[in-house]
Design a protein around this motif. Structure first.
Motif, PDB file in Angstrom:
ATOM      1  N   ALA B  31       1.709  18.933  -0.594  1.00 27.46           N
ATOM      2  CA  ALA B  31       0.625  18.525   0.310  1.00 27.46           C
ATOM      3  C   ALA B  31       1.200  18.095   1.666  1.00 27.46           C
ATOM      4  O   ALA B  31       0.619  18.381   2.715  1.00 27.46           O
ATOM      5  CB  ALA B  31      -0.177  17.380  -0.313  1.00 27.46           C
ATOM      6  N   ARG B  61      -3.032  14.570  -0.321  1.00 24.09           N
ATOM      7  CA  ARG B  61      -2.286  14.525  -1.581  1.00 24.09           C
ATOM      8  C   ARG B  61      -2.540  15.804  -2.361  1.00 24.09           C
ATOM      9  O   ARG B  61      -3.586  16.424  -2.214  1.00 24.09           O
ATOM     10  CB  ARG B  61      -2.778  13.387  -2.460  1.00 24.09           C
ATOM     11  CG  ARG B  61      -2.712  12.050  -1.827  1.00 24.09           C
ATOM     12  CD  ARG B  61      -3.321  11.070  -2.789  1.00 24.09           C
ATOM     13  NE  ARG B  61      -3.360   9.755  -2.179  1.00 24.09           N
ATOM     14  CZ  ARG B  61      -3.220   8.639  -2.875  1.00 24.09           C
ATOM     15  NH1 ARG B  61      -3.055   8.692  -4.167  1.00 24.09           N
ATOM     16  NH2 ARG B  61      -3.263   7.487  -2.268  1.00 24.09           N
ATOM     17  N   LEU B  62      -1.622  16.095  -3.242  1.00 24.22           N
ATOM     18  CA  LEU B  62      -1.753  17.263  -4.111  1.00 24.22           C
ATOM     19  C   LEU B  62      -2.776  17.017  -5.207  1.00 24.22           C
ATOM     20  O   LEU B  62      -3.290  17.935  -5.816  1.00 24.22           O
ATOM     21  CB  LEU B  62      -0.388  17.579  -4.740  1.00 24.22           C
ATOM     22  CG  LEU B  62      -0.292  18.743  -5.715  1.00 24.22           C
ATOM     23  CD1 LEU B  62      -0.563  20.060  -5.011  1.00 24.22           C
ATOM     24  CD2 LEU B  62       1.065  18.777  -6.397  1.00 24.22           C
ATOM     25  N   PHE B  63      -3.062  15.723  -5.457  1.00 25.07           N
ATOM     26  CA  PHE B  63      -3.922  15.406  -6.598  1.00 25.07           C
ATOM     27  C   PHE B  63      -4.782  14.209  -6.245  1.00 25.07           C
ATOM     28  O   PHE B  63      -4.445  13.412  -5.364  1.00 25.07           O
ATOM     29  CB  PHE B  63      -3.073  15.079  -7.829  1.00 25.07           C
ATOM     30  CG  PHE B  63      -2.070  13.986  -7.577  1.00 25.07           C
ATOM     31  CD1 PHE B  63      -2.393  12.665  -7.837  1.00 25.07           C
ATOM     32  CD2 PHE B  63      -0.818  14.279  -7.042  1.00 25.07           C
ATOM     33  CE1 PHE B  63      -1.486  11.655  -7.576  1.00 25.07           C
ATOM     34  CE2 PHE B  63       0.103  13.266  -6.787  1.00 25.07           C
ATOM     35  CZ  PHE B  63      -0.236  11.948  -7.047  1.00 25.07           C
ATOM     36  N   GLU B  65      -5.998  10.663  -7.136  1.00 24.26           N
ATOM     37  CA  GLU B  65      -5.428   9.592  -7.962  1.00 24.26           C
ATOM     38  C   GLU B  65      -6.449   9.049  -8.946  1.00 24.26           C
ATOM     39  O   GLU B  65      -6.091   8.393  -9.914  1.00 24.26           O
ATOM     40  CB  GLU B  65      -4.883   8.457  -7.086  1.00 24.26           C
ATOM     41  CG  GLU B  65      -5.931   7.676  -6.332  1.00 24.26           C
ATOM     42  CD  GLU B  65      -5.336   6.540  -5.499  1.00 24.26           C
ATOM     43  OE1 GLU B  65      -4.110   6.389  -5.481  1.00 24.26           O
ATOM     44  OE2 GLU B  65      -6.126   5.822  -4.858  1.00 24.26           O
ATOM     45  N   ASP B  66      -7.719   9.353  -8.710  1.00 27.99           N
ATOM     46  CA  ASP B  66      -8.769   8.821  -9.560  1.00 27.99           C
ATOM     47  C   ASP B  66      -9.132   9.792 -10.687  1.00 27.99           C
ATOM     48  O   ASP B  66      -8.883   9.528 -11.856  1.00 27.99           O
ATOM     49  CB  ASP B  66      -9.981   8.493  -8.696  1.00 27.99           C
ATOM     50  CG  ASP B  66     -10.838   7.424  -9.324  1.00 27.99           C
ATOM     51  OD1 ASP B  66     -10.695   7.204 -10.545  1.00 27.99           O
ATOM     52  OD2 ASP B  66     -11.653   6.806  -8.619  1.00 27.99           O
ATOM     53  N   PHE B  68      -7.843  12.804 -11.122  1.00 28.06           N
ATOM     54  CA  PHE B  68      -6.622  13.542 -11.486  1.00 28.06           C
ATOM     55  C   PHE B  68      -6.780  15.056 -11.367  1.00 28.06           C
ATOM     56  O   PHE B  68      -6.095  15.827 -12.047  1.00 28.06           O
ATOM     57  CB  PHE B  68      -6.160  13.152 -12.890  1.00 28.06           C
ATOM     58  CG  PHE B  68      -4.710  12.762 -12.922  1.00 28.06           C
ATOM     59  CD1 PHE B  68      -4.203  11.809 -12.064  1.00 28.06           C
ATOM     60  CD2 PHE B  68      -3.837  13.358 -13.819  1.00 28.06           C
ATOM     61  CE1 PHE B  68      -2.859  11.458 -12.083  1.00 28.06           C
ATOM     62  CE2 PHE B  68      -2.489  13.016 -13.854  1.00 28.06           C
ATOM     63  CZ  PHE B  68      -2.001  12.066 -12.983  1.00 28.06           C
ATOM     64  N   ALA B  69      -7.711  15.507 -10.512  1.00 32.41           N
ATOM     65  CA  ALA B  69      -7.837  16.941 -10.254  1.00 32.41           C
ATOM     66  C   ALA B  69      -6.737  17.358  -9.282  1.00 32.41           C
ATOM     67  O   ALA B  69      -6.306  16.565  -8.444  1.00 32.41           O
ATOM     68  CB  ALA B  69      -9.199  17.234  -9.640  1.00 32.41           C
ATOM     69  N   GLU B  70      -6.288  18.607  -9.409  1.00 26.12           N
ATOM     70  CA  GLU B  70      -5.359  19.147  -8.415  1.00 26.12           C
ATOM     71  C   GLU B  70      -6.173  19.520  -7.181  1.00 26.12           C
ATOM     72  O   GLU B  70      -7.223  20.148  -7.295  1.00 26.12           O
ATOM     73  CB  GLU B  70      -4.627  20.373  -8.982  1.00 26.12           C
ATOM     74  CG  GLU B  70      -3.561  20.864  -8.027  1.00 26.12           C
ATOM     75  CD  GLU B  70      -2.498  21.721  -8.704  1.00 26.12           C
ATOM     76  OE1 GLU B  70      -2.440  21.738  -9.950  1.00 26.12           O
ATOM     77  OE2 GLU B  70      -1.743  22.379  -7.973  1.00 26.12           O
TER      78      GLU B  70
END
Ligand SMILES: [Zn+2]
Lengths: 387, 158
Positions: B31, B61-63, B65-66, B68-70
């Motif tokens: 990301a 971000r790549l994901f 944080e909540d 957890f999806a890419e």
């Protein structure tokens, strides 16, 4: 204590340098582990992170830095650290979260990004030596291993060829591992014996080089596993850990007493009285080829000095009577310190649930033991798992 | 304990010197690579979008944080942000007084989760929460794809 099962595992590629940040590697491994368990982050009560010194990644407080990739956002989250021993110890920390009744489902995520450290992680490893007694001599960390290997060879009259067989076996075993950095189907004992001498008797191919990678597992209580009808699970039936003297000069270099004590604790908990008969396969910590032999003896799976003989006789091959490092171990898959949980706890899970693919041990196995070694070379962590 | 007084000259005691030398190269990540290339080549800031949670992350971000999806969708960060907090640094990291206080700010953007800490390009007396600001970038030829491609944040209206 409640019964605890491993219900999912995942790991990234292990490579000398990956593009992903530490957080991103953690995310990939964690997502794989959750997917394999059929869970989402919302199902997880608590998260344990395991990662070795901050100096490798070059981020202080890296447990806190990695937490979002580990799925730890707004959850009870703890980083644990016992040097290389973290590779198995963090799963023990996960185990006590569940065994105690505090949590039903726990993620354990281990990471190392050693490529950050330049020119080589060896430069920060140097700082584990005593600052007054040792460091003015400008020692290299490999000296400790070389002297330990030398002492082991001297006490038992072990030949280097028999130690090199471990490197060959593990690099060949790793051919079936999708994450492997060091697999080699054609490697021979002569290749190992002819490789560059780093600190005699340690040669280039006796040692697993630094790496980037992450691994993750999901642990759950027996109730949770039953309620969710989870089929692929392997029980953590025994855990143990132990640390020896802080002075490496005060240890029996030829025998890892700390591993033996950790193993005895784990075996007692798992009701194992005759490990050689009751344990079907092993994943001892093998950052050096001689360490597999050393640790097999510490795990009481071979008598003192017997491990090289078992290796020579093929007992420890994947199709032998006691397969050792069927994953390919650190020697074959790679050595991103804490992330080697993937070859240790992960491999036990995959073997015991028949998901090891090309690495699957050809005969039936019910009980395996995994072990890691670390801190100032005097620490052992041991986990027994059963189907 | 033998050293009862404050030690002002370590050389008066028997001592060893040590240096924990350590050098690093860091990867910007999947990301981060998108963010810095867009900053360098496009002169703009990107956020990564979580469709499921309906929010955008800055820095991307790549994901999520909540959930957890890419995250693979990127959106432009609005050009105008707001100062959420400020500080005036009077000392440098060694404790030496700076010739002029430096102004630093946390800048956030409407609808975006996160924000950036950066220089606030106003005199200390003008630094205040709520100030509308925009990024001042280096010239295209001077940008290398780093957070320092942003010189700081300047007021939208002076
Ligand atoms: Zn989301």
């Amino acid at each position: 204590m409640r019964k605890v099962g491993v219900i999912g595992a995942g790991m990234t590629l292990f490579r000398r340098r990956l593009q992903e940040t530490g957080k991103e590697m953690c995310f990939e491994a964690t997502k794989m582990a959750l997917d394999s368990a059929g869970l989402t982050r919302a199902d997880i009560d608590m998260v344990v992170n395991g990662t070795a010194p901050d100096a490798f990644d070059g981020v202080h407080m890296k447990g806190e830095y990695l937490l979002d990739g580990c799925g730890g956002y707004r959850k009870p989250y703890t980083r644990v650290f016992t040097g290389g021993g973290t590779g198995v110890f963090s799963s023990i920390a996960g185990w006590w979260h569940v065994a105690s009744g505090l949590a039903d489902a726990v993620l354990v995520v281990n990471e190392e990004k050693m490529s950050s450290c330049q020119p080589h992680p060896q430069s920060v490893f140097a700082h584990i030596w005593d600052p007054i007694l040792d460091r003015p001599l400008r020692p290299n960390l490999i000296w400790i291993f070389a002297m330990e290997m030398n002492r082991y060879m001297h006490v038992h009259g072990v030949k280097k060829e028999d130690i090199a067989r471990v490197a060959v076996k593990n690099k060949r075993n790793a051919v079936g591992h999708p994450c492997a950095q060091l697999a080699d189907p054609n490697i021979t004992v002569d290749d190992v014996l002819n490789s560059e001498v780093m600190a005699w008797p340690v040669q280039r191919l006796d040692i697993s080089p630094p790496s980037d990678g992450a691994s993750a597992i999901v642990l759950a209580s027996e109730d949770f596993i039953r309620r969710r009808k989870i089929k692929d699970r392997a029980w953590m039936s025994g855990v143990g850990w132990c640390i020896d003297s802080t002075m490496w000069t005060d240890r029996d270099l030829y025998f890892p007493e700390y591993v033996a004590r950790a193993a005895q604790t784990a075996y007692k908990r798992a009701k194992i009285s005759d490990p050689r008969r009751q344990i079907d396969f092993a994943e001892p910590y093998d950052p050096f080829d001689y360490k597999e032999l050393h640790h097999l003896e510490g795990l009481l799976l071979a008598r003192k000095g017997e491990a090289p003989i078992l290796t020579r006789e093929g007992v420890t091959e994947r199709d032998g009577d006691l397969p050792v490092c069927p994953s390919g171990g650190l020697m074959g898959v790679g050595n991103p310190i804490a992330a080697t949980m993937g070859q240790k706890i992960g491999e036990l899970f995959w073997q015991l649930t028949n998901q090891a693919g090309k690495r699957q041990i050809p005969h039936e196995v019910h009980t395996g033991v995994a072990q890691a070694w670390g801190d100032l070379m005097q620490y052992g962590s041991v986990v027994v798992m059963s189907s | 304990m033998t050293f009862l007084d404050r030690t002002t000259d370590a050389r008066r005691f028997r001592q060893w010197e040590g240096n924990m030398e350590a050098d690093y190269i860091y990867t910007s990540g999947v990301a981060g690579e998108r963010f810095f290339v867009a900053l360098r080549d496009g002169g703009k800031m990107l956020a990564s979008r979580c469709v499921a949670c309906n929010l955008d992350y800055l820095p991307p971000r790549l994901f999520c944080e909540d959930c957890f999806a890419e995250l693979s969708e990127f959106v432009d960060v609005p050009p105008e942000g707001r100062v959420a907090a400020v500080t005036m640094a009077h000392l440098d990291r060694r404790g030496t007084p700076l010739s002029r206080p430096q102004v630093w700010a946390l800048v956030t953007f409407e609808g975006i989760r996160g924000g950036l800490v950066h220089r606030l390009l106003v005199p200390p007396a003008k630094a205040r929460v709520g100030l509308a600001v925009r990024a001042k970038l280096k010239a295209r030829g001077d940008r290398v794809g780093a957070v320092t491609d942003i010189e700081g944040f300047e007021p939208v209206r002076s």
